[in-house]
Design a protein around this motif. Structure first.
Motif, mmCIF file in Angstrom:
data_model
loop_
_atom_site.group_PDB
_atom_site.id
_atom_site.type_symbol
_atom_site.label_atom_id
_atom_site.label_comp_id
_atom_site.label_asym_id
_atom_site.label_seq_id
_atom_site.Cartn_x
_atom_site.Cartn_y
_atom_site.Cartn_z
ATOM 1 N N LEU A 114 0.827 -1.212 0.000
ATOM 2 C CA LEU A 114 0.000 0.000 0.000
ATOM 3 C C LEU A 114 0.859 1.260 0.000
ATOM 4 O O LEU A 114 0.523 2.261 -0.654
ATOM 5 N N GLU A 115 1.979 1.210 0.699
ATOM 6 C CA GLU A 115 2.872 2.366 0.748
ATOM 7 C C GLU A 115 3.435 2.678 -0.635
ATOM 8 O O GLU A 115 3.509 3.843 -1.045
ATOM 9 N N SER A 116 3.825 1.640 -1.371
ATOM 10 C CA SER A 116 4.345 1.862 -2.724
ATOM 11 C C SER A 116 3.256 2.351 -3.665
ATOM 12 O O SER A 116 3.488 3.241 -4.496
ATOM 13 N N ILE A 117 2.076 1.782 -3.549
ATOM 14 C CA ILE A 117 0.959 2.207 -4.398
ATOM 15 C C ILE A 117 0.653 3.686 -4.169
ATOM 16 O O ILE A 117 0.417 4.442 -5.116
ATOM 17 N N GLN A 118 0.689 4.103 -2.922
ATOM 18 C CA GLN A 118 0.389 5.495 -2.585
ATOM 19 C C GLN A 118 1.385 6.464 -3.205
ATOM 20 O O GLN A 118 1.068 7.632 -3.438
ATOM 21 N N GLN A 119 2.588 5.987 -3.494
ATOM 22 C CA GLN A 119 3.605 6.837 -4.115
ATOM 23 C C GLN A 119 3.577 6.768 -5.641
ATOM 24 O O GLN A 119 4.435 7.335 -6.309
ATOM 25 N N LYS A 168 4.204 1.747 -10.100
ATOM 26 C CA LYS A 168 3.323 0.915 -10.912
ATOM 27 C C LYS A 168 3.784 -0.523 -11.092
ATOM 28 O O LYS A 168 3.081 -1.330 -11.698
ATOM 29 N N LEU A 169 4.976 -0.854 -10.592
ATOM 30 C CA LEU A 169 5.470 -2.230 -10.678
ATOM 31 C C LEU A 169 5.978 -2.661 -9.312
ATOM 32 O O LEU A 169 6.898 -2.045 -8.766
ATOM 33 N N ILE A 170 5.379 -3.705 -8.763
ATOM 34 C CA ILE A 170 5.747 -4.182 -7.432
ATOM 35 C C ILE A 170 5.947 -5.692 -7.479
ATOM 36 O O ILE A 170 5.053 -6.434 -7.910
ATOM 37 N N ALA A 192 -4.095 -2.861 -5.806
ATOM 38 C CA ALA A 192 -3.243 -2.765 -7.000
ATOM 39 C C ALA A 192 -4.087 -2.665 -8.262
ATOM 40 O O ALA A 192 -3.820 -1.838 -9.141
ATOM 41 N N ARG A 193 -5.101 -3.513 -8.387
ATOM 42 C CA ARG A 193 -5.965 -3.460 -9.572
ATOM 43 C C ARG A 193 -6.655 -2.114 -9.694
ATOM 44 O O ARG A 193 -6.780 -1.549 -10.785
ATOM 45 N N LYS A 194 -7.117 -1.608 -8.570
ATOM 46 C CA LYS A 194 -7.835 -0.330 -8.566
ATOM 47 C C LYS A 194 -6.965 0.803 -9.100
ATOM 48 O O LYS A 194 -7.454 1.718 -9.780
ATOM 49 N N GLU A 195 -5.671 0.751 -8.821
ATOM 50 C CA GLU A 195 -4.754 1.827 -9.218
ATOM 51 C C GLU A 195 -3.939 1.492 -10.461
ATOM 52 O O GLU A 195 -3.034 2.235 -10.832
ATOM 53 N N GLY A 196 -4.246 0.375 -11.106
ATOM 54 C CA GLY A 196 -3.524 0.009 -12.319
ATOM 55 C C GLY A 196 -2.082 -0.376 -12.079
ATOM 56 O O GLY A 196 -1.206 -0.131 -12.915
ATOM 57 N N VAL A 197 -1.816 -1.004 -10.925
ATOM 58 C CA VAL A 197 -0.459 -1.405 -10.550
ATOM 59 C C VAL A 197 -0.234 -2.872 -10.896
ATOM 60 O O VAL A 197 -1.094 -3.717 -10.635
ATOM 61 N N THR A 198 0.915 -3.177 -11.475
ATOM 62 C CA THR A 198 1.282 -4.563 -11.770
ATOM 63 C C THR A 198 1.973 -5.175 -10.560
ATOM 64 O O THR A 198 2.996 -4.670 -10.096
ATOM 65 N N ILE A 199 1.391 -6.259 -10.056
ATOM 66 C CA ILE A 199 1.992 -7.012 -8.952
ATOM 67 C C ILE A 199 2.497 -8.340 -9.500
ATOM 68 O O ILE A 199 1.747 -9.093 -10.129
#
Length: 305
Positions: free
Chosen positions: A83-88, A91-93, A112-119
């Motif tokens: 969550l900390e990385s997403i907040q910053q 986009k790739l975790i 992650a899905r909500k913010e378009g982040v690739t996990i």
């Protein structure tokens, strides 16, 4: 080219002061990958193998414009780290942590899905792009070049160890890889085979993909439907391990948490059938990958270096 990671990737390692992280960081630096920052709350101001450590991802982002996070933290801290990385805006975790509480896994994947982040992961060895000599995670250990050489074949594996083994098979066949990815052994993961096939389809240098699958989940069936719909048009060579498990009691877990058959879901035979019907080349024996690569892919792909 490659998918997900390249020379523009600026990595921050969350949990960098831990023992496991220190080992992974050492191997990563030795490979030639640059790590820009580390984060461990309460350890800001320290250095790990020359890498500055910060208390928060926000500080690391401000100082180094990091755009990819490698998370190596205990299970109870994984959700907060993601969550900390997403907040910053990262986009790739890559989440290497295993045994994350299921509710936490659901929450971090939803965020992650909500913010378009690739996990990538959880419970992954990570991924590697040998052309640019960049890797995220423990993939390849201390000598990645033993298994990973540059080329034109993508590799997707449920198993961490078989990520390297399958890439070595590609090397033995006379080719190399664009990107090799261990997607993670848990039943709840951020990026599936289907997702990665979509990325490999768009990558000009990737001419074919090899997948290593296990019992459990419906990832292969989803990939087969994606292929049938025209989402992936390149040669796909697939091996599905664990056919023997279909004769054992239902619900038995084999190794990874996600390797469990329930009813028809997760049966290797059905995965193989779906992939074959979609046009994939499904090999019966793992070693058959060698000859298939030479005969089928060799017509299109230049040999890896």
């Amino acid at each position: 080219m490659a998918i997900l990671i390249n020379q523009d990737t600026r990595i921050v390692v969350q949990g960098i002061t831990g023992r496991e992280a220190a080992m992974v960081v050492g191997h990563t630096l030795d490979y030639g990958t640059k790590i820009f920052a580390g984060v461990t709350p309460g350890k800001g101001g320290q250095f790990v193998q020359g890498i500055p450590v910060y208390d928060t991802v926000a500080e690391a982002f401000q100082k180094h414009q990091v755009n990819a996070s490698l998370i190596i933290v205990p299970p109870g801290f994984a959700l907060d780290a993601v969550l900390e990385s997403i907040q910053q805006g990262i986009k790739l975790i890559v989440v290497t942590t295993e045994n994350i509480p299921q509710q936490d896994a659901v929450k971090l994947l939803h965020a992650a899905r909500k913010e378009g982040v690739t996990i990538i992961g959880p419970n992954t060895v990570g991924m590697i792009n040998p052309k640019d000599r960049i890797k995220m995670g423990s993939v390849g250990g201390d000598r990645p070049e033993r298994c990973f050489v540059p080329g034109n074949v993508g590799v997707i594996s449920r198993s961490g160890g078989m990520t390297a083994e399958t890439s070595w098979m590609v090397k033995r066949a006379g080719f190399g890889v664009t990107t090799s990815i261990g997607i993670g052994g848990d039943s709840l993961i951020g990026t599936t085979i289907k997702d990665l096939l979509a990325l490999f389809e768009k990558d000009e240098e990737t001419e074919a993909v090899v997948t290593f699958s296990e019992p459990g989940t419906s990832f292969e069936e989803e990939a087969a439907a994606f292929i049938q719909a025209g989402g992936f048009t390149k040669p796909l060579i697939s091996f599905v391990a664990g056919k023997f498990t279909e004769g054992l009691p239902e619900g038995t877990v084999f190794g990874h948490a996600g390797a469990m058959i329930s009813g028809d879901t997760g049966r290797p035979s059905l995965k193989m059938k779906a992939l074959r019907e979609a046009g994939a080349i499904v090999v019966e024996e793992y070693d058959d990958i060698l000859e298939v690569l030479k005969k089928i892919v060799g017509k299109k792909v230049g040999k890896g270096q």
